[in-house]
Design a protein around this motif. Structure first.
Motif, PDB file in Angstrom:
ATOM      1  N   SER A 139      44.019  42.720  61.932  1.00 19.02           N
ATOM      2  CA  SER A 139      42.812  41.979  61.562  1.00 19.02           C
ATOM      3  C   SER A 139      41.633  42.457  62.403  1.00 19.02           C
ATOM      4  O   SER A 139      41.709  42.475  63.628  1.00 19.02           O
ATOM      5  CB  SER A 139      43.030  40.480  61.778  1.00 19.02           C
ATOM      6  OG  SER A 139      44.073  40.006  60.962  1.00 19.02           O
ATOM      7  N   LEU A 140      40.554  42.835  61.730  1.00 21.20           N
ATOM      8  CA  LEU A 140      39.341  43.274  62.417  1.00 21.20           C
ATOM      9  C   LEU A 140      38.153  42.659  61.685  1.00 21.20           C
ATOM     10  O   LEU A 140      37.825  43.062  60.571  1.00 21.20           O
ATOM     11  CB  LEU A 140      39.228  44.798  62.427  1.00 21.20           C
ATOM     12  CG  LEU A 140      38.181  45.379  63.373  1.00 21.20           C
ATOM     13  CD1 LEU A 140      38.666  45.287  64.824  1.00 21.20           C
ATOM     14  CD2 LEU A 140      37.892  46.831  63.032  1.00 21.20           C
ATOM     15  N   ASP A 141      37.515  41.677  62.310  1.00 25.62           N
ATOM     16  CA  ASP A 141      36.525  40.859  61.613  1.00 25.62           C
ATOM     17  C   ASP A 141      35.096  41.156  62.027  1.00 25.62           C
ATOM     18  O   ASP A 141      34.347  40.269  62.442  1.00 25.62           O
ATOM     19  CB  ASP A 141      36.839  39.373  61.827  1.00 25.62           C
ATOM     20  CG  ASP A 141      38.134  38.971  61.167  1.00 25.62           C
ATOM     21  OD1 ASP A 141      38.495  39.580  60.139  1.00 25.62           O
ATOM     22  OD2 ASP A 141      38.805  38.061  61.675  1.00 25.62           O
ATOM     23  N   GLY A 142      34.727  42.429  61.929  1.00 26.08           N
ATOM     24  CA  GLY A 142      33.351  42.791  62.205  1.00 26.08           C
ATOM     25  C   GLY A 142      33.210  43.767  63.351  1.00 26.08           C
ATOM     26  O   GLY A 142      34.194  44.205  63.948  1.00 26.08           O
ATOM     27  N   LEU A 143      31.968  44.110  63.661  1.00 30.87           N
ATOM     28  CA  LEU A 143      31.681  44.910  64.844  1.00 30.87           C
ATOM     29  C   LEU A 143      31.944  44.044  66.081  1.00 30.87           C
ATOM     30  O   LEU A 143      32.261  42.853  65.969  1.00 30.87           O
ATOM     31  CB  LEU A 143      30.242  45.416  64.797  1.00 30.87           C
ATOM     32  CG  LEU A 143      29.887  46.259  63.556  1.00 30.87           C
ATOM     33  CD1 LEU A 143      28.433  46.695  63.609  1.00 30.87           C
ATOM     34  CD2 LEU A 143      30.818  47.463  63.408  1.00 30.87           C
ATOM     35  N   HIS A 147      33.128  40.171  65.824  1.00 28.44           N
ATOM     36  CA  HIS A 147      34.577  39.977  65.912  1.00 28.44           C
ATOM     37  C   HIS A 147      34.930  39.052  67.081  1.00 28.44           C
ATOM     38  O   HIS A 147      35.707  38.104  66.920  1.00 28.44           O
ATOM     39  CB  HIS A 147      35.275  41.329  66.091  1.00 28.44           C
ATOM     40  CG  HIS A 147      36.770  41.226  66.222  1.00 28.44           C
ATOM     41  ND1 HIS A 147      37.621  41.306  65.149  1.00 28.44           N
ATOM     42  CD2 HIS A 147      37.557  41.043  67.310  1.00 28.44           C
ATOM     43  CE1 HIS A 147      38.865  41.180  65.560  1.00 28.44           C
ATOM     44  NE2 HIS A 147      38.857  41.024  66.869  1.00 28.44           N
ATOM     45  N   ASN A 148      34.362  39.328  68.251  1.00 30.01           N
ATOM     46  CA  ASN A 148      34.666  38.513  69.420  1.00 30.01           C
ATOM     47  C   ASN A 148      34.187  37.074  69.261  1.00 30.01           C
ATOM     48  O   ASN A 148      34.822  36.133  69.754  1.00 30.01           O
ATOM     49  CB  ASN A 148      34.055  39.132  70.673  1.00 30.01           C
ATOM     50  CG  ASN A 148      34.766  40.407  71.101  1.00 30.01           C
ATOM     51  OD1 ASN A 148      35.875  40.684  70.647  1.00 30.01           O
ATOM     52  ND2 ASN A 148      34.132  41.188  71.957  1.00 30.01           N
ATOM     53  N   LYS A 149      33.077  36.882  68.561  1.00 27.65           N
ATOM     54  CA  LYS A 149      32.578  35.527  68.325  1.00 27.65           C
ATOM     55  C   LYS A 149      33.552  34.743  67.457  1.00 27.65           C
ATOM     56  O   LYS A 149      33.839  33.561  67.726  1.00 27.65           O
ATOM     57  CB  LYS A 149      31.203  35.580  67.653  1.00 27.65           C
ATOM     58  CG  LYS A 149      30.575  34.208  67.410  1.00 27.65           C
ATOM     59  CD  LYS A 149      29.177  34.345  66.818  1.00 27.65           C
ATOM     60  CE  LYS A 149      28.552  32.961  66.597  1.00 27.65           C
ATOM     61  NZ  LYS A 149      27.185  33.072  66.024  1.00 27.65           N
ATOM     62  N   LEU A 150      34.067  35.378  66.417  1.00 28.20           N
ATOM     63  CA  LEU A 150      35.015  34.713  65.537  1.00 28.20           C
ATOM     64  C   LEU A 150      36.356  34.474  66.226  1.00 28.20           C
ATOM     65  O   LEU A 150      37.005  33.450  66.001  1.00 28.20           O
ATOM     66  CB  LEU A 150      35.230  35.541  64.272  1.00 28.20           C
ATOM     67  CG  LEU A 150      34.139  35.471  63.212  1.00 28.20           C
ATOM     68  CD1 LEU A 150      34.347  36.569  62.180  1.00 28.20           C
ATOM     69  CD2 LEU A 150      34.145  34.114  62.528  1.00 28.20           C
TER      70      LEU A 150
END
Length: 236
Positions: A139-143, A147-150
């Motif tokens: 799972s990779l949810d963005g830059l 990603h770290n925020k989510l």
């Protein structure tokens, strides 16, 4: 176009396809079996559908119980065509994944796993491959910032992307892909994410939207607007 306006060849093709789908529905072969092996997780993601935490009161299902389920279905399926996918929570929280994999391999089932990549190391990955692992989803949810925020962890992106790069070196042993949950936080990053994955050597990328279950129900800001939702389909 109405069916009446179709050519005879296309009408026959449509009829054959309808018969094929009806037969497949009647047979209803089991091709995928997903095991949510734990509710424990080393992250606390805003969009988690299972509301997982590091310490959960719900105990993990014992491996022996899961194998009883597998043995109960084995006489009724083609094991070579029945994929077992291990999910969570975070599967890497379990210490007996290799034992599980070996037992599935002995029963001639292909198996894979879905991971957030935080605890993925080359040593652990090699151990899992040796136990019969054949597919991995990261799972990779963005830059990085998105990603770290989510995911709620400053090391989450770095570790997940390291896992992705590690998997590109193991393609002779397994199939892997990257999955991205799209939200207002990262929807505008999709072109940049695509290029980042291409540059890393990723060949397979799946895009999801966030379904409002679990922890996602209390984070309504993660739901796409109609305009954003359409933009995701246009991008795909």
């Amino acid at each position: 176009m109405s069916i009446a306006k179709l050519s005879l060849k296309k009408k026959l093709g449509l009829k054959l396809y309808q018969q094929y789908k009806a037969n497949e529905t009647k047979i209803h072969r089991l091709s995928y079996l997903l095991w949510e092996c734990t509710l424990r997780c080393n992250l606390s993601c805003k969009h988690c559908g299972s509301d997982c935490h590091r310490d959960m009161k719900q105990q993990d299902m014992p491996l022996s119980d899961f194998l009883k389920v597998i043995d109960s279905i084995t006489p009724h399926v083609n094991t070579h065509n029945t994929m077992i996918v291990i999910t969570g929570g975070e599967p890497l929280m379990r210490k007996d994944l290799e034992e599980c994999g070996r037992e599935l391999y002995k029963r001639e089932y292909p198996w894979g796993m879905v991971s957030n990549g935080l605890a993925m190391t080359e040593k652990r990955l090699n151990s899992l491959i040796a136990s019969g692992l054949r597919s991995v989803t990261i799972s990779l949810d963005g830059l990085e910032d998105a990603h770290n925020k989510l995911r709620g962890n400053p090391n989450s992106f770095k570790n997940a992307f390291n896992a992705v790069k590690l998997l590109t070196t193991k393609e002779e042993h397994l199939i892997f892909d990257v999955v991205t949950c799209v939200s207002p936080i990262n929807v505008d990053q999709l072109p940049s994410i695509r290029q980042m994955l291409i540059d890393a050597g990723v060949k397979r990328w799946r895009i999801f939207t966030i379904f409002p279950i679990g922890r996602a129900t209390i984070n309504e800001e993660l739901q796409l607007s109609p305009r954003q939702f359409k933009s995701v389909f246009d991008f795909i």
